[in-house]
Scaffold this motif. Structure first.
Motif, short mmCIF file in Angstrom:
data_model
loop_
_atom_site.label_atom_id
_atom_site.label_comp_id
_atom_site.label_asym_id
_atom_site.label_seq_id
_atom_site.Cartn_x
_atom_site.Cartn_y
_atom_site.Cartn_z
N GLY A 104 0.81 -1.21 0.00
CA GLY A 104 0.00 0.00 0.00
C GLY A 104 0.84 1.26 0.00
O GLY A 104 0.57 2.20 -0.76
N PHE A 105 1.88 1.28 0.82
CA PHE A 105 2.73 2.47 0.90
C PHE A 105 3.53 2.67 -0.39
O PHE A 105 3.92 3.81 -0.69
CB PHE A 105 3.68 2.36 2.09
N SER A 106 3.79 1.61 -1.13
CA SER A 106 4.57 1.75 -2.36
C SER A 106 3.82 2.53 -3.42
O SER A 106 4.42 3.01 -4.38
CB SER A 106 4.95 0.37 -2.91
N PHE A 107 2.50 2.68 -3.26
CA PHE A 107 1.75 3.50 -4.21
C PHE A 107 2.26 4.94 -4.18
O PHE A 107 2.32 5.61 -5.21
CB PHE A 107 0.26 3.48 -3.86
N SER A 108 2.62 5.42 -2.97
CA SER A 108 3.12 6.79 -2.87
C SER A 108 4.49 6.92 -3.50
O SER A 108 4.81 7.93 -4.15
CB SER A 108 3.17 7.22 -1.41
N GLY A 109 5.34 5.88 -3.34
CA GLY A 109 6.65 5.92 -3.96
C GLY A 109 6.60 5.81 -5.47
O GLY A 109 7.45 6.36 -6.18
N SER A 110 5.57 5.14 -5.97
CA SER A 110 5.44 4.99 -7.41
C SER A 110 5.08 6.30 -8.09
O SER A 110 5.20 6.41 -9.32
CB SER A 110 4.38 3.94 -7.74
N VAL A 111 4.64 7.29 -7.33
CA VAL A 111 4.29 8.59 -7.92
C VAL A 111 5.50 9.20 -8.62
O VAL A 111 5.42 9.62 -9.79
CB VAL A 111 3.76 9.55 -6.84
N PHE A 112 6.64 9.25 -7.93
CA PHE A 112 7.86 9.82 -8.50
C PHE A 112 8.39 8.96 -9.64
O PHE A 112 8.87 9.48 -10.65
CB PHE A 112 8.92 10.00 -7.43
N VAL A 113 8.32 7.65 -9.45
CA VAL A 113 8.85 6.74 -10.47
C VAL A 113 8.04 6.84 -11.75
O VAL A 113 8.58 6.96 -12.85
CB VAL A 113 8.85 5.29 -9.94
N GLU A 114 6.72 6.80 -11.63
CA GLU A 114 5.87 6.85 -12.81
C GLU A 114 5.96 8.20 -13.52
O GLU A 114 5.89 8.27 -14.75
CB GLU A 114 4.42 6.56 -12.41
N GLN A 115 6.11 9.26 -12.75
CA GLN A 115 6.26 10.57 -13.36
C GLN A 115 7.58 10.67 -14.13
O GLN A 115 7.62 11.22 -15.24
CB GLN A 115 6.19 11.66 -12.29
N THR A 116 8.65 10.13 -13.55
CA THR A 116 9.96 10.19 -14.21
C THR A 116 9.98 9.38 -15.49
O THR A 116 10.53 9.82 -16.52
CB THR A 116 11.05 9.67 -13.25
N PHE A 117 9.37 8.19 -15.45
CA PHE A 117 9.40 7.30 -16.61
C PHE A 117 8.16 7.42 -17.48
O PHE A 117 7.97 6.61 -18.39
CB PHE A 117 9.57 5.85 -16.16
N SER A 118 7.31 8.41 -17.20
CA SER A 118 6.06 8.61 -17.96
C SER A 118 5.27 7.31 -18.03
O SER A 118 4.75 6.93 -19.09
CB SER A 118 6.38 9.12 -19.38
N TYR A 119 5.20 6.63 -16.91
CA TYR A 119 4.50 5.35 -16.84
C TYR A 119 3.04 5.60 -16.50
O TYR A 119 2.74 6.31 -15.53
CB TYR A 119 5.16 4.46 -15.78
N PRO A 120 2.08 5.04 -17.24
CA PRO A 120 0.67 5.39 -17.08
C PRO A 120 -0.03 4.72 -15.91
O PRO A 120 -1.08 4.07 -16.08
CB PRO A 120 0.07 4.93 -18.42
N GLY A 121 0.52 4.87 -14.71
CA GLY A 121 -0.08 4.26 -13.54
C GLY A 121 -0.83 5.27 -12.70
O GLY A 121 -1.06 6.42 -13.08
N VAL A 122 -1.20 4.82 -11.49
CA VAL A 122 -1.95 5.67 -10.58
C VAL A 122 -1.12 6.86 -10.13
O VAL A 122 -1.65 7.97 -9.96
CB VAL A 122 -2.42 4.84 -9.36
N GLY A 123 0.18 6.66 -9.94
CA GLY A 123 1.05 7.77 -9.52
C GLY A 123 1.10 8.88 -10.55
O GLY A 123 1.02 10.06 -10.21
N ASN A 124 1.24 8.51 -11.79
CA ASN A 124 1.25 9.50 -12.87
C ASN A 124 -0.10 10.19 -12.98
O ASN A 124 -0.17 11.41 -13.23
CB ASN A 124 1.60 8.82 -14.19
N LEU A 125 -1.16 9.44 -12.79
CA LEU A 125 -2.51 10.02 -12.80
C LEU A 125 -2.67 11.04 -11.68
O LEU A 125 -3.27 12.11 -11.87
CB LEU A 125 -3.55 8.91 -12.66
N LEU A 126 -2.11 10.73 -10.51
CA LEU A 126 -2.20 11.65 -9.38
C LEU A 126 -1.43 12.94 -9.65
O LEU A 126 -1.94 14.04 -9.38
CB LEU A 126 -1.66 10.97 -8.11
#
Length: 333
Positions: free
Chosen positions: A265-287
């Motif tokens: 669950g907590f990794s969702f918050s860490g994925s925000v930076f990762v998805e934004q950096t790699f332009s990955y279309p996940g929940v983090g990038n959506l946020l």
């Protein structure tokens, strides 16, 4: 199982979810920033003689999409709709928020779950080996190095990996979830493309999680090594491999089980930076995109998903821990 404890535990989960929904709604509902400010930057002022009136009319339009009026009524309506799976519509795209999250969530779950499982099983092995080397020079150097690596923010790893492996050496793509030249579906080219594009995001999350698992497993191993039952097994002539796996490894890994479930669950918050950096279309990038554009309904929908993931993960860990450790009875006071 103590059913009274289970009822109290479920009630606390429901209350926690309810409170966090209310808090998330309040923080965003009363935010001073307006999505009209984001939309206005795409409008050429020279094409409109009366920009203030245009701005006012735009706000009126957005207010038809976003609840307004009595805050108490808004809160009750929002909570009621949320409990029924209706998270509203995105202000920017006018698409149901639940639909946006349903599209983005599988991509985030893929990289998050994969990285956590890889880092966990690799971390417990390395951490256990490091625990056996306690007090040695190797242990000191490794512990200091791991502590330094743990303090590095996740986006630093993401930037370094994409710069070195994507921009300089062109080994991996700079972004996206799959190549535009493959047809989405259950076919080998698409699966290979997905794995290829997900390698760097997974590697970034794995490195960050791996350091933490190694340090925790090292500490647990050192603690278990000092227990009387380990000393008794060694004196009794039990084989070293059996002591390492059944006596030390099994007991040292138990405290990490709860952390494993909750970390998803907590990794969702860490994925925000990762998805934004790699332009990955996940929940983090959506946020990130929803925050940038002040898309309130989408922000609240993603926040709720993250919050529920953490709370439910904690509940699952509590309910299943006794299966791994019979000494811990579910519901015991």
């Amino acid at each position: 199982m103590n059913y009274k404890w289970l009822i109290r535990r479920l009630a606390s989960v429901i209350i926690a979810i309810f409170v966090t929904i209310v808090i998330s709604w309040a923080l965003l509902e009363f935010s001073p920033y307006s999505p009209a400010n984001y939309i206005m930057q795409f409008i050429n002022p020279q094409d409109f003689a009366q920009k203030p009136e245009l701005y006012a009319s735009l706000i009126d339009y957005l207010n038809t999409l976003r609840p307004h009026g009595n805050p108490l009524i808004n809160a009750v309506n929002y909570i009621w709709n949320t409990l029924h799976g209706n998270l509203g519509f995105s202000i920017i795209s006018n698409v149901p928020v639940a639909e946006l999250i349903a599209v983005a969530l599988p991509w985030t779950l893929f990289i998050v779950v994969t990285s956590i499982l890889i880092s966990f099983f690799l971390g417990i092995r390395l951490g256990q080996k490091l625990g056996y080397l306690r007090g040695t020079k190797t242990d000191s150097v490794a512990t200091v190095s791991l502590s330094i690596l743990r303090s590095v923010p996740i986006y630093i790893y993401a930037v370094l990996l994409i710069y070195i492996l994507a921009f300089i050496y062109h080994i991996f793509p700079t972004g996206g979830a799959y190549s535009i030249h493959v047809t989405p579906g259950f076919n080998l080219p698409f699966i290979a493309s997905v794995l290829y594009h997900a390698f760097l995001p997974i590697l970034t999350l794995t490195i960050v999680n791996l350091v933490g698992w190694i340090l925790q497993m090292r500490a647990n191993t050192i603690y278990v090594l000092g227990e009387d039952f380990v000393n008794f097994a060694e004196i009794s002539g039990v084989k070293k491999d059996i002591i390492e796996k059944k006596y030390i490894g099994k007991n040292a890994i138990l405290p990490l089980y709860t952390s494993l479930i909750i970390s998803i669950g907590f990794s969702f918050s860490g994925s925000v930076f990762v998805e934004q950096t790699f332009s990955y279309p996940g929940v983090g990038n959506l946020l990130i995109n929803s925050i940038t554009s002040n898309d309130y309904p989408t922000e609240m929908g993603v926040f709720i998903i993250i919050i529920v993931a953490v709370i439910v993960g904690n509940l699952i860990a509590d309910l299943t821990y006794s299966f791994l450790d019979p000494r811990a009875k579910v519901g015991e006071e």
